[in-house]
Design a protein around this motif. Structure first.
Motif, PDB file in Angstrom:
ATOM      1  N   LEU A  67       8.523  43.715   6.179  1.00 42.78           N
ATOM      2  CA  LEU A  67       7.854  43.255   5.074  1.00 42.78           C
ATOM      3  C   LEU A  67       8.226  41.500   5.357  1.00 42.78           C
ATOM      4  O   LEU A  67       7.333  40.753   4.934  1.00 42.78           O
ATOM      5  CB  LEU A  67       8.643  43.495   3.717  1.00 42.78           C
ATOM      6  CG  LEU A  67       8.346  44.887   3.320  1.00 42.78           C
ATOM      7  CD1 LEU A  67       9.154  45.236   1.982  1.00 42.78           C
ATOM      8  CD2 LEU A  67       6.762  44.737   2.877  1.00 42.78           C
ATOM      9  N   THR A  68       9.284  41.162   5.681  1.00 42.88           N
ATOM     10  CA  THR A  68       9.400  39.696   5.976  1.00 42.88           C
ATOM     11  C   THR A  68      10.170  39.624   7.334  1.00 42.88           C
ATOM     12  O   THR A  68      10.971  40.510   7.776  1.00 42.88           O
ATOM     13  CB  THR A  68      10.406  38.994   4.941  1.00 42.88           C
ATOM     14  OG1 THR A  68      11.668  39.687   4.829  1.00 42.88           O
ATOM     15  CG2 THR A  68       9.667  39.154   3.681  1.00 42.88           C
ATOM     16  N   ASP A  69      10.139  38.361   7.834  1.00 44.43           N
ATOM     17  CA  ASP A  69      10.694  38.039   9.232  1.00 44.43           C
ATOM     18  C   ASP A  69      10.890  36.493   9.546  1.00 44.43           C
ATOM     19  O   ASP A  69      10.604  35.767   8.469  1.00 44.43           O
ATOM     20  CB  ASP A  69       9.928  38.407  10.305  1.00 44.43           C
ATOM     21  CG  ASP A  69       8.534  38.334  10.418  1.00 44.43           C
ATOM     22  OD1 ASP A  69       8.263  37.259  10.347  1.00 44.43           O
ATOM     23  OD2 ASP A  69       7.726  39.298  10.677  1.00 44.43           O
ATOM     24  N   TRP A  70      11.247  36.140  10.697  1.00 40.33           N
ATOM     25  CA  TRP A  70      11.278  34.695  10.749  1.00 40.33           C
ATOM     26  C   TRP A  70       9.988  33.805  10.664  1.00 40.33           C
ATOM     27  O   TRP A  70       9.834  32.775  10.536  1.00 40.33           O
ATOM     28  CB  TRP A  70      11.946  34.292  12.151  1.00 40.33           C
ATOM     29  CG  TRP A  70      13.466  34.562  12.308  1.00 40.33           C
ATOM     30  CD1 TRP A  70      14.003  35.592  12.745  1.00 40.33           C
ATOM     31  CD2 TRP A  70      14.353  33.758  11.500  1.00 40.33           C
ATOM     32  NE1 TRP A  70      15.454  35.410  12.549  1.00 40.33           N
ATOM     33  CE2 TRP A  70      15.550  34.359  11.819  1.00 40.33           C
ATOM     34  CE3 TRP A  70      14.285  32.578  10.714  1.00 40.33           C
ATOM     35  CZ2 TRP A  70      16.822  33.884  11.346  1.00 40.33           C
ATOM     36  CZ3 TRP A  70      15.617  31.898  10.143  1.00 40.33           C
ATOM     37  CH2 TRP A  70      16.764  32.708  10.613  1.00 40.33           C
ATOM     38  N   MET A 172      12.165  24.043   6.025  1.00 41.14           N
ATOM     39  CA  MET A 172      11.709  25.550   6.839  1.00 41.14           C
ATOM     40  C   MET A 172      11.303  25.297   8.156  1.00 41.14           C
ATOM     41  O   MET A 172      11.666  26.240   9.205  1.00 41.14           O
ATOM     42  CB  MET A 172      10.706  26.183   5.790  1.00 41.14           C
ATOM     43  CG  MET A 172      11.057  26.846   4.851  1.00 41.14           C
ATOM     44  SD  MET A 172       9.940  27.791   3.791  1.00 41.14           S
ATOM     45  CE  MET A 172       8.272  26.687   3.472  1.00 41.14           C
ATOM     46  N   GLU A 173      10.356  24.473   8.645  1.00 38.29           N
ATOM     47  CA  GLU A 173       9.893  24.279  10.059  1.00 38.29           C
ATOM     48  C   GLU A 173      11.238  23.790  10.886  1.00 38.29           C
ATOM     49  O   GLU A 173      11.422  24.454  11.988  1.00 38.29           O
ATOM     50  CB  GLU A 173       9.020  23.090   9.912  1.00 38.29           C
ATOM     51  CG  GLU A 173       7.712  23.517   9.723  1.00 38.29           C
ATOM     52  CD  GLU A 173       6.866  24.402  10.789  1.00 38.29           C
ATOM     53  OE1 GLU A 173       6.203  23.674  11.757  1.00 38.29           O
ATOM     54  OE2 GLU A 173       7.096  25.748  10.466  1.00 38.29           O
ATOM     55  N   ALA A 174      11.935  22.785  10.337  1.00 36.92           N
ATOM     56  CA  ALA A 174      13.347  22.562  10.917  1.00 36.92           C
ATOM     57  C   ALA A 174      14.290  23.790  11.452  1.00 36.92           C
ATOM     58  O   ALA A 174      14.645  23.980  12.253  1.00 36.92           O
ATOM     59  CB  ALA A 174      13.809  21.426  10.506  1.00 36.92           C
ATOM     60  N   PHE A 175      14.585  24.392  10.447  1.00 38.72           N
ATOM     61  CA  PHE A 175      15.626  25.687  10.321  1.00 38.72           C
ATOM     62  C   PHE A 175      14.945  26.580  11.260  1.00 38.72           C
ATOM     63  O   PHE A 175      15.743  27.232  12.205  1.00 38.72           O
ATOM     64  CB  PHE A 175      15.749  26.030   8.895  1.00 38.72           C
ATOM     65  CG  PHE A 175      17.002  27.149   8.882  1.00 38.72           C
ATOM     66  CD1 PHE A 175      17.999  26.677   9.104  1.00 38.72           C
ATOM     67  CD2 PHE A 175      16.412  28.478   8.659  1.00 38.72           C
ATOM     68  CE1 PHE A 175      19.258  27.740   8.972  1.00 38.72           C
ATOM     69  CE2 PHE A 175      17.409  29.506   8.850  1.00 38.72           C
ATOM     70  CZ  PHE A 175      18.774  29.260   8.852  1.00 38.72           C
ATOM     71  N   ILE A 180      15.190  30.200  15.867  1.00 41.72           N
ATOM     72  CA  ILE A 180      14.288  31.060  16.920  1.00 41.72           C
ATOM     73  C   ILE A 180      13.803  30.205  17.953  1.00 41.72           C
ATOM     74  O   ILE A 180      12.804  30.945  18.707  1.00 41.72           O
ATOM     75  CB  ILE A 180      13.419  31.978  16.241  1.00 41.72           C
ATOM     76  CG1 ILE A 180      12.436  31.406  15.427  1.00 41.72           C
ATOM     77  CG2 ILE A 180      14.347  32.869  15.067  1.00 41.72           C
ATOM     78  CD1 ILE A 180      11.392  32.213  14.865  1.00 41.72           C
ATOM     79  N   ARG A 181      13.690  29.087  17.813  1.00 39.44           N
ATOM     80  CA  ARG A 181      13.026  28.121  18.819  1.00 39.44           C
ATOM     81  C   ARG A 181      11.526  28.262  18.688  1.00 39.44           C
ATOM     82  O   ARG A 181      10.473  28.236  19.660  1.00 39.44           O
ATOM     83  CB  ARG A 181      13.273  28.360  20.262  1.00 39.44           C
ATOM     84  CG  ARG A 181      14.834  27.992  20.509  1.00 39.44           C
ATOM     85  CD  ARG A 181      15.097  27.946  21.757  1.00 39.44           C
ATOM     86  NE  ARG A 181      16.502  27.797  22.087  1.00 39.44           N
ATOM     87  CZ  ARG A 181      17.138  27.469  22.960  1.00 39.44           C
ATOM     88  NH1 ARG A 181      16.480  27.431  24.437  1.00 39.44           N
ATOM     89  NH2 ARG A 181      18.461  27.010  23.572  1.00 39.44           N
ATOM     90  N   ASP A 182      10.934  28.757  17.300  1.00 42.62           N
ATOM     91  CA  ASP A 182       9.696  28.662  17.179  1.00 42.62           C
ATOM     92  C   ASP A 182       9.400  28.464  15.622  1.00 42.62           C
ATOM     93  O   ASP A 182      10.359  28.470  14.836  1.00 42.62           O
ATOM     94  CB  ASP A 182       9.248  30.115  17.450  1.00 42.62           C
ATOM     95  CG  ASP A 182       7.542  30.195  17.673  1.00 42.62           C
ATOM     96  OD1 ASP A 182       7.126  29.113  17.734  1.00 42.62           O
ATOM     97  OD2 ASP A 182       7.136  31.438  17.807  1.00 42.62           O
ATOM     98  N   ASN A 183       8.096  28.045  15.302  1.00 43.68           N
ATOM     99  CA  ASN A 183       7.822  27.729  13.933  1.00 43.68           C
ATOM    100  C   ASN A 183       6.182  27.719  13.938  1.00 43.68           C
ATOM    101  O   ASN A 183       5.773  27.919  15.064  1.00 43.68           O
ATOM    102  CB  ASN A 183       8.377  26.400  13.492  1.00 43.68           C
ATOM    103  CG  ASN A 183       8.218  25.084  13.984  1.00 43.68           C
ATOM    104  OD1 ASN A 183       7.240  25.215  14.692  1.00 43.68           O
ATOM    105  ND2 ASN A 183       9.391  24.338  14.266  1.00 43.68           N
ATOM    106  N   LEU A 184       5.714  27.384  12.913  1.00 44.74           N
ATOM    107  CA  LEU A 184       4.319  26.948  12.662  1.00 44.74           C
ATOM    108  C   LEU A 184       3.771  26.087  13.522  1.00 44.74           C
ATOM    109  O   LEU A 184       2.608  26.322  14.378  1.00 44.74           O
ATOM    110  CB  LEU A 184       3.953  26.830  11.118  1.00 44.74           C
ATOM    111  CG  LEU A 184       2.540  26.581  10.950  1.00 44.74           C
ATOM    112  CD1 LEU A 184       1.524  27.878  11.082  1.00 44.74           C
ATOM    113  CD2 LEU A 184       2.391  26.044   9.421  1.00 44.74           C
ATOM    114  N   ILE A 185       4.196  24.876  13.644  1.00 48.70           N
ATOM    115  CA  ILE A 185       3.917  23.961  14.624  1.00 48.70           C
ATOM    116  C   ILE A 185       3.748  24.343  16.058  1.00 48.70           C
ATOM    117  O   ILE A 185       2.706  24.260  16.862  1.00 48.70           O
ATOM    118  CB  ILE A 185       4.605  22.507  14.389  1.00 48.70           C
ATOM    119  CG1 ILE A 185       4.289  21.822  13.157  1.00 48.70           C
ATOM    120  CG2 ILE A 185       4.125  21.658  15.419  1.00 48.70           C
ATOM    121  CD1 ILE A 185       5.020  20.884  12.812  1.00 48.70           C
ATOM    122  N   LEU A 186       4.856  24.624  16.569  1.00 54.81           N
ATOM    123  CA  LEU A 186       4.748  25.367  17.861  1.00 54.81           C
ATOM    124  C   LEU A 186       4.074  26.439  18.128  1.00 54.81           C
ATOM    125  O   LEU A 186       3.444  26.816  19.327  1.00 54.81           O
ATOM    126  CB  LEU A 186       6.460  25.869  18.165  1.00 54.81           C
ATOM    127  CG  LEU A 186       7.675  24.653  18.146  1.00 54.81           C
ATOM    128  CD1 LEU A 186       8.941  25.216  18.389  1.00 54.81           C
ATOM    129  CD2 LEU A 186       7.377  23.848  19.374  1.00 54.81           C
TER     130      LEU A 186
END
Length: 205
Positions: A67-70, A172-175, A180-186
């Motif tokens: 359902l939810t994840d990083w 959220m992006e920073a955390f 996990i060394r990933d986010n929307l921008i990456l």
């Protein structure tokens, strides 16, 4: 007096009908997306046979299956951005888009991405990076949950002041990026134009 009360009652009925129509169309879009994903061969739920509220391990086969994840925060930010897009369209046309129409457009965009994301071409593109070596696409329940996360972001952007929405997106992006060394921008960078330095950094996690 009676006439005024009658008009008010009709307005409430009309508003309730519009709300019900928008809700029905929204659920219909989400259901159609689920059907398309099933027809594409996506699994309804994780092949492990369980449905977790939260799955916190990125580099395993359970990622993007529950359902939810990083990556759920990324979809919330999608909602922020889609609301910004709807607001911008309203500014350009000199008249705000009706909220229901804007929401349906946002759901349509998110649904289109969920379908595109689960094509072989995009899955293979993701798997070319270290962070997604174990990624084989989303389960249907995960994709549907991602759409609801986007809707939550859209509604929050509607209700909150701009500064609070921007602040939450940055946090959220920073955390997530730190954890996990990933986010929307990456994610966007590595999908469009992979950078080897980022790939090595993510692989060292």
């Amino acid at each position: 007096m009676a006439g005024t009360a009658s008009l008010a009652s009709e307005a409430r009925t009309s508003s309730a009908s519009r709300t019900a129509l928008i809700a029905g169309l929204a659920l219909g879009l989400i259901a159609l997306t689920a059907v398309i994903l099933l027809m594409m061969g996506r699994t309804p739920i994780c092949t492990c046979g369980t449905v977790e509220l939260w799955h916190g391990t990125v580099k395993d086969s359970g990622n993007s299956q529950h359902l939810t994840d990083w990556y759920t925060p990324s979809h919330v930010i999608h909602g922020f951005l889609f609301y910004l897009g709807a607001w911008s369209i309203g500014v350009l046309r000199g008249k705000a888009l009706p909220l229901g129409v804007a929401l349906l457009l946002a759901i349509g965009l998110e649904a289109t991405w969920e379908i595109a994301e689960n094509t072989s071409a995009v899955i293979d593109r993701y798997r070319a990076t270290n962070i997604a070596l174990d990624y084989y696409g989303d389960s249907v329940i995960n994709s549907v949950s991602d759409i609801f996360a986007m809707i939550a972001g859209f509604v929050l952007a509607r209700l909150w002041p701009v500064w609070l929405t921007v602040l939450l997106a940055v946090i959220m992006e920073a955390f997530v990026g730190f954890w996990i060394r990933d986010n929307l921008i990456l994610n966007i960078i590595m999908l469009i134009h992979p950078i080897d330095a980022i790939n090595r950094w993510q692989g060292a996690m």
